[in-house]
Design a protein around this motif. Structure first.
Motif, PDB file in Angstrom:
ATOM      1  N   GLU A 197       0.833  -1.207   0.000  1.00  0.00           N
ATOM      2  CA  GLU A 197       0.000   0.000   0.000  1.00  0.00           C
ATOM      3  C   GLU A 197       0.865   1.253   0.000  1.00  0.00           C
ATOM      4  OE1 GLU A 197      -3.377   2.348   2.605  1.00  0.00           O
ATOM      5  OE2 GLU A 197      -3.110   0.199   2.952  1.00  0.00           O
TER       6      GLU A 197
ATOM      7  N   VAL B 139      -8.797   2.615   0.934  1.00  0.00           N
ATOM      8  CA  VAL B 139      -8.303   1.529   0.095  1.00  0.00           C
ATOM      9  C   VAL B 139      -9.072   0.247   0.410  1.00  0.00           C
ATOM     10  CG1 VAL B 139      -6.433   0.893   1.691  1.00  0.00           C
ATOM     11  CG2 VAL B 139      -6.251   0.297  -0.725  1.00  0.00           C
TER      12      VAL B 139
ATOM     13  N   LYS C 149      -8.373  -3.733  -0.416  1.00  0.00           N
ATOM     14  CA  LYS C 149      -7.234  -4.505  -0.917  1.00  0.00           C
ATOM     15  C   LYS C 149      -7.333  -5.961  -0.502  1.00  0.00           C
ATOM     16  CE  LYS C 149      -4.275  -3.207   2.962  1.00  0.00           C
ATOM     17  NZ  LYS C 149      -3.054  -2.557   3.367  1.00  0.00           N
ATOM     18  N   ASP C 150      -6.606  -6.765  -1.256  1.00  0.00           N
ATOM     19  CA  ASP C 150      -6.478  -8.188  -0.949  1.00  0.00           C
ATOM     20  C   ASP C 150      -5.083  -8.604  -1.416  1.00  0.00           C
ATOM     21  OD1 ASP C 150      -7.053 -10.760  -0.125  1.00  0.00           O
ATOM     22  OD2 ASP C 150      -8.357 -11.236  -1.820  1.00  0.00           O
ATOM     23  N   VAL C 151      -4.409  -9.400  -0.614  1.00  0.00           N
ATOM     24  CA  VAL C 151      -3.056  -9.857  -0.938  1.00  0.00           C
ATOM     25  C   VAL C 151      -2.970 -11.348  -0.670  1.00  0.00           C
ATOM     26  CG1 VAL C 151      -0.593  -9.608  -0.451  1.00  0.00           C
ATOM     27  CG2 VAL C 151      -2.082  -7.600  -0.328  1.00  0.00           C
TER      28      VAL C 151
ATOM     29  N   GLY D  16      -1.273  -9.109  -5.348  1.00  0.00           N
ATOM     30  CA  GLY D  16      -1.901  -8.107  -4.503  1.00  0.00           C
ATOM     31  C   GLY D  16      -2.710  -7.166  -5.381  1.00  0.00           C
ATOM     32  N   ILE D  17      -3.930  -6.842  -4.961  1.00  0.00           N
ATOM     33  CA  ILE D  17      -4.777  -5.889  -5.688  1.00  0.00           C
ATOM     34  C   ILE D  17      -5.209  -4.810  -4.707  1.00  0.00           C
ATOM     35  CG2 ILE D  17      -6.836  -7.319  -5.325  1.00  0.00           C
ATOM     36  CD1 ILE D  17      -6.363  -5.056  -8.361  1.00  0.00           C
ATOM     37  N   LEU D  18      -5.097  -3.567  -5.130  1.00  0.00           N
ATOM     38  CA  LEU D  18      -5.511  -2.439  -4.300  1.00  0.00           C
ATOM     39  C   LEU D  18      -6.370  -1.514  -5.143  1.00  0.00           C
ATOM     40  CD1 LEU D  18      -2.186  -2.978  -3.788  1.00  0.00           C
ATOM     41  CD2 LEU D  18      -2.753  -1.565  -1.851  1.00  0.00           C
TER      42      LEU D  18
ATOM     43  N   PHE E 224      -6.240   1.975  -9.249  1.00  0.00           N
ATOM     44  CA  PHE E 224      -5.929   0.596  -8.893  1.00  0.00           C
ATOM     45  C   PHE E 224      -4.440   0.329  -9.048  1.00  0.00           C
ATOM     46  CE2 PHE E 224      -6.124   0.236 -13.437  1.00  0.00           C
ATOM     47  CZ  PHE E 224      -5.267  -0.796 -13.768  1.00  0.00           C
ATOM     48  N   SER E 225      -3.983  -0.685  -8.331  1.00  0.00           N
ATOM     49  CA  SER E 225      -2.606  -1.172  -8.427  1.00  0.00           C
ATOM     50  C   SER E 225      -2.636  -2.688  -8.335  1.00  0.00           C
ATOM     51  CB  SER E 225      -1.738  -0.636  -7.284  1.00  0.00           C
ATOM     52  OG  SER E 225      -1.651   0.763  -7.316  1.00  0.00           O
TER      53      SER E 225
ATOM     54  N   VAL F  72     -12.433  -5.883  -8.518  1.00  0.00           N
ATOM     55  CA  VAL F  72     -12.607  -4.658  -7.751  1.00  0.00           C
ATOM     56  C   VAL F  72     -13.938  -4.022  -8.127  1.00  0.00           C
ATOM     57  CG1 VAL F  72     -10.148  -4.161  -7.442  1.00  0.00           C
ATOM     58  CG2 VAL F  72     -11.340  -3.232  -9.419  1.00  0.00           C
TER      59      VAL F  72
ATOM     60  N   ALA G 165     -12.019  -5.353  -2.996  1.00  0.00           N
ATOM     61  CA  ALA G 165     -10.952  -5.876  -3.851  1.00  0.00           C
ATOM     62  C   ALA G 165     -10.745  -7.308  -3.380  1.00  0.00           C
ATOM     63  CB  ALA G 165      -9.675  -5.061  -3.690  1.00  0.00           C
TER      64      ALA G 165
END
Length: 176
Positions: free
Chosen positions: A38, A53, A55-57, A62-64, A76-77, A117, A147
């Protein structure tokens, strides 16, 4: 005397190598640890600290999704692991999501899983996935942005469901 010069050279090379690795790791050029994703995304994409945010990792991805409820814009990242000669998570893609509150955006990375997301305007509360004959449910807080990473062991996404039990379609999936 000759042996001590060789030993000094070997030790010096080892120390320089370790020092170089630590510097590269510290500035994120080798990858970032899961607890720094993050921070790295906010810094590299210049995302305001006031933005929330979702997020899930996992061990593979990992998606944010960063968002401000006062602005109709999300950022998004996506980070993945397992690239040769890297440690930790490497930034793979990111940018602005122009999705409406009701849309669901997917990102698929071969061998890493699929990330979803959404601002969750459709009230998704469950994502059902199938592995073999077993169906698992991934819970989502209804009407809250989410996410979620669908793990690689999943053979099929059975569906996304709202509180009425209605099946909701994924609007778009980017394959990378």
């Amino acid at each position: 005397m000759k042996q001590s010069k060789i030993l000094l050279a070997v030790v010096s090379i080892c120390i320089i190598s370790i020092f170089t690795f630590l510097i590269a790791w510290g500035n994120g050029s080798i990858g970032v640890s899961s607890n720094r994703i993050e921070e790295d995304a906010r810094k590299s994409q210049k995302i305001d600290e006031n933005w929330k945010v979702a997020k899930d990792v996992t061990d593979e991805m990992g998606i944010l999704m960063f968002y401000d409820t006062n602005v109709d814009k999300q950022v998004f990242s996506v980070y993945t692991t397992g690239d040769p000669l890297t440690y930790g998570y490497i930034f793979k893609s990111g940018g602005t999501l122009g999705i409406e509150k009701s849309q669901i955006q997917g990102f698929s990375y071969e061998g890493k899983g699929m990330a979803l997301v959404s601002m969750n305007g459709k009230g998704i509360e469950a994502i059902k996935v199938k592995k073999g004959t077993e169906v698992e449910t991934i819970q989502v807080v209804p009407n809250e942005p989410f996410a979620v990473i669908i793990p690689t062991y999943v053979e099929e996404v059975v569906g996304l469901y709202n509180s009425k039990g209605e099946s909701i379609a994924i609007d778009n999936i980017r394959v990378n």
